[in-house]
Design a protein around this motif. Structure first.
Motif, mmCIF file in Angstrom:
data_model
loop_
_atom_site.group_PDB
_atom_site.id
_atom_site.type_symbol
_atom_site.label_atom_id
_atom_site.label_comp_id
_atom_site.label_asym_id
_atom_site.label_seq_id
_atom_site.Cartn_x
_atom_site.Cartn_y
_atom_site.Cartn_z
ATOM 1 N N ALA A 5 -81.049 -36.894 27.311
ATOM 2 C CA ALA A 5 -80.926 -35.581 26.614
ATOM 3 C C ALA A 5 -82.098 -34.575 27.379
ATOM 4 O O ALA A 5 -83.205 -35.576 27.996
ATOM 5 N N GLY A 6 -82.185 -33.554 27.324
ATOM 6 C CA GLY A 6 -83.144 -32.597 27.826
ATOM 7 C C GLY A 6 -82.435 -31.229 28.068
ATOM 8 O O GLY A 6 -82.117 -30.687 27.296
ATOM 9 N N LEU A 7 -83.033 -30.567 29.323
ATOM 10 C CA LEU A 7 -82.754 -29.261 29.320
ATOM 11 C C LEU A 7 -81.975 -28.911 30.631
ATOM 12 O O LEU A 7 -82.171 -29.522 31.871
ATOM 13 N N LEU A 8 -81.135 -28.037 30.703
ATOM 14 C CA LEU A 8 -80.282 -27.811 31.656
ATOM 15 C C LEU A 8 -81.031 -26.320 32.071
ATOM 16 O O LEU A 8 -80.545 -25.117 31.581
ATOM 17 N N PHE A 9 -81.769 -26.525 32.947
ATOM 18 C CA PHE A 9 -82.723 -25.341 33.348
ATOM 19 C C PHE A 9 -82.131 -24.523 34.444
ATOM 20 O O PHE A 9 -81.669 -24.914 35.421
ATOM 21 N N VAL A 10 -82.076 -23.036 34.063
ATOM 22 C CA VAL A 10 -81.664 -22.011 34.956
ATOM 23 C C VAL A 10 -82.737 -20.947 35.203
ATOM 24 O O VAL A 10 -83.140 -20.317 34.077
ATOM 25 N N ALA A 11 -83.122 -20.790 36.474
ATOM 26 C CA ALA A 11 -84.332 -20.030 36.684
ATOM 27 C C ALA A 11 -83.738 -18.947 37.602
ATOM 28 O O ALA A 11 -83.066 -19.264 38.647
ATOM 29 N N TRP A 12 -83.705 -17.525 37.063
ATOM 30 C CA TRP A 12 -83.235 -16.565 38.099
ATOM 31 C C TRP A 12 -84.267 -15.783 38.621
ATOM 32 O O TRP A 12 -85.403 -15.549 37.820
ATOM 33 N N GLN A 13 -84.237 -15.253 39.747
ATOM 34 C CA GLN A 13 -85.090 -14.633 40.270
ATOM 35 C C GLN A 13 -84.596 -13.675 41.573
ATOM 36 O O GLN A 13 -83.689 -14.214 42.424
ATOM 37 N N MET A 22 -90.351 -15.905 37.401
ATOM 38 C CA MET A 22 -88.498 -16.255 37.244
ATOM 39 C C MET A 22 -88.370 -16.004 35.903
ATOM 40 O O MET A 22 -89.147 -15.997 34.875
ATOM 41 N N LEU A 23 -87.122 -15.563 35.725
ATOM 42 C CA LEU A 23 -86.558 -15.700 34.365
ATOM 43 C C LEU A 23 -85.964 -16.848 34.215
ATOM 44 O O LEU A 23 -84.696 -17.392 34.629
ATOM 45 N N ARG A 24 -86.557 -17.715 32.978
ATOM 46 C CA ARG A 24 -85.670 -19.099 32.621
ATOM 47 C C ARG A 24 -84.811 -18.735 31.583
ATOM 48 O O ARG A 24 -85.007 -18.286 30.596
ATOM 49 N N ARG A 25 -83.691 -19.320 31.625
ATOM 50 C CA ARG A 25 -82.579 -19.117 30.503
ATOM 51 C C ARG A 25 -81.826 -20.610 30.628
ATOM 52 O O ARG A 25 -80.806 -20.817 31.408
ATOM 53 N N ALA A 26 -82.041 -21.151 29.596
ATOM 54 C CA ALA A 26 -81.846 -22.625 29.704
ATOM 55 C C ALA A 26 -80.720 -23.109 28.404
ATOM 56 O O ALA A 26 -80.561 -22.175 27.611
ATOM 57 N N PHE A 27 -80.265 -24.113 28.567
ATOM 58 C CA PHE A 27 -79.416 -24.764 27.596
ATOM 59 C C PHE A 27 -79.945 -26.376 27.353
ATOM 60 O O PHE A 27 -80.357 -26.922 28.376
ATOM 61 N N SER A 28 -80.110 -26.593 26.224
ATOM 62 C CA SER A 28 -80.496 -28.001 25.746
ATOM 63 C C SER A 28 -79.166 -29.028 26.035
ATOM 64 O O SER A 28 -78.155 -28.551 25.907
ATOM 65 N N GLN A 76 -90.814 -27.789 20.996
ATOM 66 C CA GLN A 76 -91.402 -26.627 21.361
ATOM 67 C C GLN A 76 -90.769 -25.377 21.478
ATOM 68 O O GLN A 76 -89.635 -25.397 22.150
ATOM 69 N N ILE A 77 -91.255 -24.156 21.135
ATOM 70 C CA ILE A 77 -90.624 -22.895 21.578
ATOM 71 C C ILE A 77 -90.939 -22.875 22.911
ATOM 72 O O ILE A 77 -91.818 -22.838 23.686
ATOM 73 N N ASP A 78 -89.916 -22.395 23.504
ATOM 74 C CA ASP A 78 -89.739 -22.315 24.900
ATOM 75 C C ASP A 78 -89.136 -20.754 25.469
ATOM 76 O O ASP A 78 -88.032 -20.744 24.972
ATOM 77 N N GLY A 79 -89.965 -20.263 26.226
ATOM 78 C CA GLY A 79 -89.476 -19.077 26.737
ATOM 79 C C GLY A 79 -90.272 -17.802 26.476
ATOM 80 O O GLY A 79 -89.974 -16.890 26.692
ATOM 81 N N THR A 80 -91.717 -18.216 25.768
ATOM 82 C CA THR A 80 -92.342 -16.905 25.147
ATOM 83 C C THR A 80 -92.782 -16.238 26.373
ATOM 84 O O THR A 80 -92.749 -14.931 26.235
ATOM 85 N N ASN A 81 -93.187 -16.460 27.547
ATOM 86 C CA ASN A 81 -93.622 -15.937 28.670
ATOM 87 C C ASN A 81 -92.453 -15.280 29.405
ATOM 88 O O ASN A 81 -92.903 -15.054 30.688
ATOM 89 N N ASP A 124 -85.920 -13.844 44.878
ATOM 90 C CA ASP A 124 -86.165 -14.709 45.870
ATOM 91 C C ASP A 124 -86.753 -16.059 45.426
ATOM 92 O O ASP A 124 -87.768 -16.096 44.783
ATOM 93 N N PRO A 125 -85.913 -17.275 45.496
ATOM 94 C CA PRO A 125 -86.507 -18.159 44.834
ATOM 95 C C PRO A 125 -87.552 -18.970 45.566
ATOM 96 O O PRO A 125 -88.638 -19.648 45.254
ATOM 97 N N MET A 126 -87.992 -18.469 46.908
ATOM 98 C CA MET A 126 -89.090 -18.726 47.646
ATOM 99 C C MET A 126 -90.328 -18.199 47.309
ATOM 100 O O MET A 126 -91.383 -18.605 47.391
ATOM 101 N N LYS A 127 -90.096 -17.208 46.504
ATOM 102 C CA LYS A 127 -91.169 -16.488 45.568
ATOM 103 C C LYS A 127 -91.372 -16.764 44.317
ATOM 104 O O LYS A 127 -92.056 -16.158 43.648
ATOM 105 N N GLY A 128 -90.496 -17.255 43.694
ATOM 106 C CA GLY A 128 -90.169 -17.264 42.276
ATOM 107 C C GLY A 128 -90.386 -18.946 41.838
ATOM 108 O O GLY A 128 -91.473 -19.321 41.608
ATOM 109 N N PHE A 129 -89.149 -19.703 41.883
ATOM 110 C CA PHE A 129 -89.190 -20.887 41.480
ATOM 111 C C PHE A 129 -89.980 -22.056 42.483
ATOM 112 O O PHE A 129 -90.832 -22.829 41.967
ATOM 113 N N VAL A 130 -89.899 -21.979 43.603
ATOM 114 C CA VAL A 130 -90.641 -22.918 44.658
ATOM 115 C C VAL A 130 -92.146 -22.892 44.433
ATOM 116 O O VAL A 130 -92.573 -24.090 44.156
#
Length: 454
Positions: A395-403, A376-382, A264-269, A405-411
């Motif tokens: 196999a999968g995703l090494l997911f890194v999310a930037w924000q 949040m800004l998702r910047r991942a590696f497979s 799947q294309i991942d990160g469009t939004n 404040d994580p309590m207002k972004g990722f959580v």
């Protein structure tokens, strides 16, 4: 004589003309080209030669070279290697280490990445941590320019350019206790809440110090990894390390959004640096006050190792996969219509009278509109680490999310995904970490200096 030469006079004349013409073309193509940042040569082969040049050389050899067998082929390859093209755009691209923000946050994810965490060794204090960050920052700055540190180089990446190398440093919650800086620990660094889908291995999460390395060349990335680990000495002990990859720049006919291992294309939004609210959503304000003022210009990284149940996913019909995601697999366009970049219409009704984007579709559940604007800004590696005991791919995703404040972004987003995301049935969250990533530094400074010397 004919049998000795193997060619008639006419054939020899034709070959001579072809050779002269090919030599002229080859000479014109070896002219130095100005490198373009982050722009790969569109037809570069693995050894740096353009397909056009390689085909031109093969044409000069002709059918006779093919009939000659291995010896003729080897001679051609050797002749080509003796006259290499200039460093391609992929190798020459450089990302500055110094600046208001650390590199590796708003920059496009590279083809190769390493994520690793360390714990301070017993007896290592604030002064030792400062000395380590000073060494690491100086080394990262040199490597980002394509220079090897004098007297301490392993030679792993000799002959390579910087290849968009970025090195990013962060602090875990426990770092502040071990350096006597608990009073300056940000409130946003509180432990992440537990989620029902979590199956976390504590040995592969958290840590005092976190490092993210990315580069478009595997040896350049590993070179940085090796040097940083060597320079760490006895100050820290390795806690965990994960390596990942993305599509190589230039592998597609045009720049495209990355695909994950589900295809799947991942990160469009993803939010874009050109968005008006980007800095507010991703970076801590420049005018930050209080005990965590040292985080001005910084960001918070949530790191998750997410295993994909690929055997189950791959057995789903294409139509079902697309309904789970809410986008077409072929081009990433939302099922509500349009192209990849067309805004998702969460209210659209399909011809069958049902929502075009299903109620549990990933794009619906994760959308900012479904989470009170949480971004949040998702910047991942497979990643692919072989196979598990049951034979399933690890196999999968090494997911890194930037924000900011994580309590207002990722959580809030992860809470919503945890409760109602159709994609969650095909994922396992196996490791997690949260790190405070300070702002960048100027030349002559080091990352974290405002905290460690403030």
């Amino acid at each position: 004589m004919a049998e000795t030469s193997g060619k008639t006079k006419a054939q020899r004349n034709t070959a001579a003309k072809t050779k002269t013409k090919t030599k002229s073309k080859s000479k014109s193509r070896t002219a130095t080209k100005p490198p373009a940042a982050r722009k790969a040569e569109p037809q570069a082969t693995a050894d740096g030669l353009s397909r056009r040049r390689l085909l031109g050389t093969a044409g000069a050899v002709g059918a006779g070279g093919l009939v000659a067998g291995g010896l003729g082929g080897a001679s051609v390859a050797e002749a080509v290697r003796k006259e290499p093209d200039a460093l391609s755009g992929v190798g020459s691209a450089a990302v500055p280490f110094h600046g208001e923000h650390q590199a590796g946050i708003a920059d496009p994810a590279q083809a190769h990445g390493h994520l690793l965490a360390f714990d301070l060794a017993p007896g290592a204090d604030r002064k030792a941590a400062a000395a380590l960050l000073r060494r690491w920052s100086a080394t990262a700055a040199e490597l980002a320019e394509g220079r090897a540190p004098k007297g301490d180089d392993t030679g792993i990446a000799l002959d390579a350019g910087p290849s968009s190398l970025t090195v990013t440093f962060g602090f875990g919650r426990t770092f502040f206790d071990r350096t006597g800086l608990a009073d300056r620990r940000p409130a946003a660094l509180e432990p992440l809440p537990a989620f029902s889908q979590d199956a976390l291995d504590p040995k592969r999460g958290d840590g005092d110090l976190w490092v993210q390395i990315g580069a478009d060349d595997a040896l350049v990335a590993f070179h940085a990894l090796r040097l940083l680990r060597r320079q760490a000495g006895d100050t820290v002990r390795p806690r965990w390390e994960m390596s990942g990859f993305n599509r190589t720049p230039g592998a597609t006919p045009r720049p495209m959004t990355q695909r994950n291992l589900m295809g799947q294309i991942d990160g469009t939004n993803n939010p874009k640096p050109t968005d008006a609210a980007f800095d507010e959503q991703i970076f801590v304000p420049r005018d930050r006050k209080g005990p965590d003022a040292w985080m001005a210009g910084g960001s918070y990284a949530v790191v998750r190792r997410i295993r994909m149940l690929l055997d189950s996913w791959d057995n789903l019909p294409l139509e079902r996969q697309e309904r789970v995601i809410g986008r077409r697999k072929s081009d990433g366009a939302p099922l509500s219509g349009g192209t990849e970049t067309t805004p998702v219409d969460l209210e659209k009704i399909g011809p069958d009278g049902a929502l075009a984007i299903a109620g549990d579709a990933h794009v619906r559940v994760a959308a900012p509109a479904s989470n009170r604007g949480a971004t949040m800004l998702r910047r991942a590696f497979s990643y692919h680490d072989g196979f598990r005991d049951d034979g399933a791919p690890d196999a999968g995703l090494l997911f890194v999310a930037w924000q900011a404040d994580p309590m207002k972004g990722f959580v809030p987003v992860q809470r919503k995904l945890d409760r109602g995301d159709g994609l969650s049935r095909f994922l396992r969250h196996e490791a997690s970490g949260l790190f405070a990533v300070p702002g960048g530094c100027a030349e002559g400074e080091y990352v974290g200096q405002r905290l460690l010397e403030g």
